[in-house]
Write a protein that holds these residues in place. Structure first.
Motif, short mmCIF file in Angstrom:
data_model
loop_
_atom_site.label_atom_id
_atom_site.label_comp_id
_atom_site.label_asym_id
_atom_site.label_seq_id
_atom_site.Cartn_x
_atom_site.Cartn_y
_atom_site.Cartn_z
N THR A 44 1.01 -1.22 0.17
CA THR A 44 -0.06 0.03 -0.09
C THR A 44 0.80 1.23 0.09
OG1 THR A 44 -0.19 0.04 2.31
CG2 THR A 44 -1.77 -1.11 1.44
N LYS A 45 0.48 2.31 -0.45
CA LYS A 45 1.05 3.43 -0.54
C LYS A 45 1.13 4.11 0.75
CE LYS A 45 1.05 8.21 -2.97
NZ LYS A 45 0.55 8.77 -3.76
N ARG A 80 -2.70 -3.61 -9.58
CA ARG A 80 -3.37 -2.56 -8.91
C ARG A 80 -4.66 -2.88 -8.55
NH1 ARG A 80 -2.15 1.61 -11.77
NH2 ARG A 80 -0.59 2.60 -10.55
N LEU A 81 -5.12 -3.23 -7.42
CA LEU A 81 -6.55 -3.63 -7.13
C LEU A 81 -7.19 -2.57 -6.51
CD1 LEU A 81 -8.04 -6.23 -6.82
CD2 LEU A 81 -7.57 -6.24 -4.32
N LYS A 95 -10.05 -9.88 2.11
CA LYS A 95 -10.18 -10.23 0.72
C LYS A 95 -9.00 -9.62 -0.37
CE LYS A 95 -13.86 -10.68 -0.55
NZ LYS A 95 -14.63 -11.92 -0.98
N SER A 96 -8.37 -8.47 0.27
CA SER A 96 -7.18 -8.18 -0.63
C SER A 96 -6.26 -9.46 -0.46
CB SER A 96 -6.66 -6.90 0.01
OG SER A 96 -7.72 -5.77 -0.26
N GLU A 145 -1.43 -4.00 -5.30
CA GLU A 145 -1.20 -2.61 -4.82
C GLU A 145 -2.53 -2.05 -4.64
OE1 GLU A 145 -0.39 2.08 -6.23
OE2 GLU A 145 0.43 0.44 -7.23
N VAL A 146 -3.17 -1.82 -3.36
CA VAL A 146 -4.52 -1.52 -2.94
C VAL A 146 -4.83 0.03 -3.28
CG1 VAL A 146 -6.26 -1.40 -1.16
CG2 VAL A 146 -4.83 -3.44 -1.52
N VAL A 147 -5.92 0.19 -4.20
CA VAL A 147 -6.49 1.40 -4.41
C VAL A 147 -7.73 1.73 -4.08
CG1 VAL A 147 -4.46 2.15 -5.92
CG2 VAL A 147 -6.52 1.27 -7.01
N VAL A 148 -8.33 2.89 -4.06
CA VAL A 148 -9.82 3.03 -3.56
C VAL A 148 -10.47 3.54 -4.66
CG1 VAL A 148 -11.43 3.79 -1.94
CG2 VAL A 148 -9.20 3.17 -1.17
N ALA A 149 -11.71 2.77 -5.11
CA ALA A 149 -12.64 3.32 -6.13
C ALA A 149 -14.11 3.28 -5.45
CB ALA A 149 -12.45 2.51 -7.40
#
Length: 562
Positions: free
Chosen positions: A3-4, A110-111, A121-122, A134-138
C-alpha cells in the motif's frame, strides 16, 4: 501486498465522519443526524450519508483513501486487467467489490477496492493471483461498471435468446428457455453500464426492439423475440403495480429493481400501439440529487450569480428548457445550497422522483383534484421558507407562486421555454399580471445538456476560417485548438462520453425592471440584458468548445447554426 504510505497524521486515524466534516463535504449537524440514523438502523455510516444525500459515494471513497493513505482512482482512467479478472471470476469480483487494474511495465496488480478495510479480501486476491498487489480505492458504482464492461450485457441478452430455432419459436418454448425476469435484469444491467437515462422497449412486427437513451441520444440494444414480449411487459407491469389486464389505455407507475445489491428506481410508462404495448422506463439515479451547483457546468459568473439568487429571502427563480435538459437536477442542486436545518423547505412535484433529506415533499394527484395549485394553497399555510414547484403549467399555479414570492417566500420552479428571455412572454401569455411579474421574478436560468468528447479517442485540430468565424464575438487566444470526436470501444464509437450543461442566466436587475414587460419586445429585453453581461446558450456552448469539453458539431446540434 503493498500500500502507498505517507507520514502519520491525525486525519489518517480519524473517524470517517470527522474527515468528511474536516474536508467540508458535510456539516456537523448532518453528521449528527446520520449517526443517530446509523444507531437506529445498524448499518455503516457511509451508506447512511449517501442515502441521506449529505454526500456522494465518491466523497466517501476519497475520504477513505485519505484516511488510510491510499490512492483514489477513476476506473475509466485505467486499463482493466482482464486476465486477472477472469482468474478471479465474475462472482468473486462482484461479491468482493474488487477489480484488478494493469500497472504498465510491472508484475504488480493494482487492485481497486470499495472497502479498503477488508484486508482478508485483498489477501485472498494476492494468494489467488500469485502476484503482488497494490490496493487503491474506487467507488462501488465504478467497480461494478468496470466488471460489466468485461462482458457487454447486450451480448448476454443475445446469448440468452440464441439457439432458439424458428421451428420452436413459440411462447411456451421460449419461456422455458428464457426467464423474463432474468432478461429484464440483463436489460437493466446494460442500462446501468451505459449510464442510460431511459430504456425503450418498442414492439415491431417480429421483434421487440430495446433502445437506450445515452447522453441524450438513442442507441440500439438487443432485439427480443416477439413471442417473449408479452411476458417481459407483463413482468414490468407487475413490478410497477399496473393493471395486467389493461391493454387499451396508457398506464404509468414506478418500480424498483435490485442490481448487485443496489436499488435502481424506475418510472414506467406503458402506451398502447397498433403493434403492441410500447414501454419507456425513466431510470431515476438517486445520485443526481447529490450534485453541487459547481458540478453542473456553470461558468464562474453564472455560478456566482445563481448562488446570490438562492440567498435572496424571497422571489421567483425559474429554470427553463425542454424535457430531458436537466431542469430537475438543477433545482435539486440549488436546494442543496440552502440550510434545511434552519429553513423549512417544501416541494410539490409530479412525480416525486428523488427523496431529499430535510425536505418535505408533496406528490400531486390530478385524478382526485390534488393539483399544483391546490397543493400550493395548503403549503403556504405550512409556514415554509422555500417552496419548489415541479412545473408551472397554468395561470393559477403561476399566480399562486408569484403571490408566495410577494409574501416573503423563495420560490423555485421550472417552465417549458426555449430560452431564459422567453420565460417572460410565456408567463404573460398565461395571463400573469406584468406588474406582479416584475415585482416577484428575480432570475431565469435556461439550460441544455451537451455531450462531452471522449477522453480516450478525441483529437485536437486547428479550426478552419469558417469555424473561427463562429467565434466572432469571443476573445480568442492566439492559437485556437478544438476537439474532434472520433469514436472508440470505450464510448461505443460515438466519440462522446458523459454530459455537461450549457446555460444562460437572466438576472432581473432594477434596470431591467424599468422595461414594460407587456409592451417592450424580447429584442429590447435582450439588448438591456446583454448590457448587464447576459450571455446566451450558444455563447456559453462556444466557450465549452474552446475549452475542449465538447465539439462545434454538438453545440450546433443543440443551439442551431446561428
Amino acid at each position: 501486498m503493498t500500500t502507498k504510505t505517507r507520514p502519520a497524521d491525525n486525519s489518517r486515524f480519524a473517524f470517517l465522519g470527522e474527515i468528511l466534516v474536516e474536508r467540508g463535504v458535510i456539516a456537523r449537524d448532518e453528521l449528527e443526524l446520520a449517526i443517530q440514523e446509523q444507531k437506529r438502523r445498524k448499518v455503516v455510516l457511509g451508506k447512511i450519508l449517501v442515502e441521506s444525500g449529505f454526500c456522494s459515494e465518491e466523497d466517501i471513497a476519497l475520504s477513505l483513501a485519505d484516511q488510510l493513505g491510499l490512492d483514489f482512482v477513476k476506473i475509466d482512467d485505467h486499463e482493466i486487467d482482464r486476465a486477472s479478472a477472469e482468474n478471479l471470476g465474475d462472482s468473486f469480483l462482484r461479491q468482493g467489490l474488487v477489480l484488478p487494474l494493469i500497472v504498465p511495465g510491472s508484475v504488480t496488480v493494482r487492485l481497486a477496492v470499495a472497502d479498503p478495510f477488508d484486508v482478508e479480501k485483498s489477501s485472498a486476491v494476492e494468494t489467488r493471483l500469485g502476484r503482488p498487489i497494490e490496493v487503491v480505492v474506487a467507488t462501488q458504482a465504478e467497480i461494478l461498471q468496470g466488471i460489466d464492461r468485461l462482458l457487454d450485457d447486450a451480448s448476454k441478452v443475445d446469448a440468452m435468446l440464441s439457439g432458439i430455432s424458428a421451428a420452436e419459436a413459440n411462447a411456451d418454448t421460449i419461456l422455458d428457455r428464457v426467464s423474463a425476469e432474468e432478461l429484464i435484469h440483463q436489460i437493466a444491467r446494460e442500462a446501468a453500464r451505459r449510464g442510460a437515462t431511459d430504456i425503450h422497449l418498442e414492439p415491431e412486427a417480429h421483434v421487440m426492439r430495446v433502445r437506450y437513451r445515452v447522453d441524450g441520444v438513442l442507441a440500439d440494444g438487443p432485439m427480443i423475440h416477439v413471442q417473449l414480449a408479452p411476458a417481459v411487459i407483463a413482468r414490468i407491469k407487475v413490478m410497477s403495480d399496473l393493471d395486467l389486464s389493461e391493454h387499451r389505455l396508457p398506464q404509468d407507475g414506478r418500480a424498483r429493481i435490485e442490481l448487485d445489491g443496489n436499488p435502481m428506481d424506475w418510472r414506467v410508462s406503458v402506451l398502447p400501439t397498433v403493434l403492441g404495448e410500447n414501454v419507456v422506463i425513466r431510470v431515476l439515479d438517486g445520485k443526481t440529487v447529490l450534485l453541487d451547483p459547481r458540478d453542473l457546468g456553470l461558468s464562474e459568473r453564472n455560478h456566482r450569480d445563481l448562488l446570490d439568487l438562492c440567498a435572496r429571502p424571497h422571489g421567483v427563480l425559474l429554470v427553463t428548457g425542454p424535457t430531458g435538459s436537466g431542469k430537475s437536477t438543477t433545482l435539486y442542486s440549488l436546494l442543496r445550497t440552502i440550510d434545511g436545518l434552519r429553513k423549512k423547505i417544501v416541494t410539490v412535484e409530479d412525480p416525486v422522483e428523488y427523496r431529499i433529506p430535510l425536505v418535505r415533499q408533496v406528490q400531486t394527484h390530478a385524478e382526485i383534484g390534488f393539483t399544483f395549485a391546490t397543493a400550493l394553497r395548503s403549503i403556504l399555510r405550512q409556514d415554509p421558507d422555500v417552496i419548489l414547484i415541479g412545473e408551472i403549467r397554468d395561470r393559477e399555479t403561476a399566480e399562486i407562486a408569484i403571490r408566495a414570492a410577494l409574501t416573503g417566500h423563495l420560490v423555485f420552479s421550472t417552465l417549458h421555454t426555449n430560452s431564459a428571455l422567453g420565460a417572460i412572454p410565456r408567463l404573460l401569455d398565461m395571463g400573469v399580471d406584468p406588474f406582479l411579474l416584475k415585482s416577484s421574478l428575480i432570475g431565469v436560468l435556461a439550460q441544455r445538456l451537451i455531450r462531452r468528447v471522449c477522453k480516450s479517442c478525441s483529437t485536437e485540430y486547428r479550426p478552419t476560417d469558417d469555424e473561427l468565424a463562429t467565434f466572432a464575438a469571443h476573445d480568442l487566444p492566439e492559437r485556437v485548438v478544438l476537439k474532434r470526436a472520433n469514436g472508440c470501444p470505450r464510448c461505443r464509437e460515438t466519440g462522446y462520453s458523459g454530459r455537461s450543461g450549457i446555460h444562460e442566466l437572466l438576472v432581473v436587475t432594477e434596470k431591467l425592471k424599468t422595461l414594460s414587460f407587456a409592451a417592450d419586445g424580447p429584442e429590447k429585453l435582450e439588448t438591456l440584458a446583454r448590457e448587464g453581461g447576459f450571455r446566451s446558450l450558444r455563447d456559453d456552448g462556444l466557450d465549452k468548445a474552446l475549452s475542449g469539453l465538447t465539439t462545434l458539431e454538438e453545440i450546433a446540434r443543440l443551439t442551431g447554426a446561428q
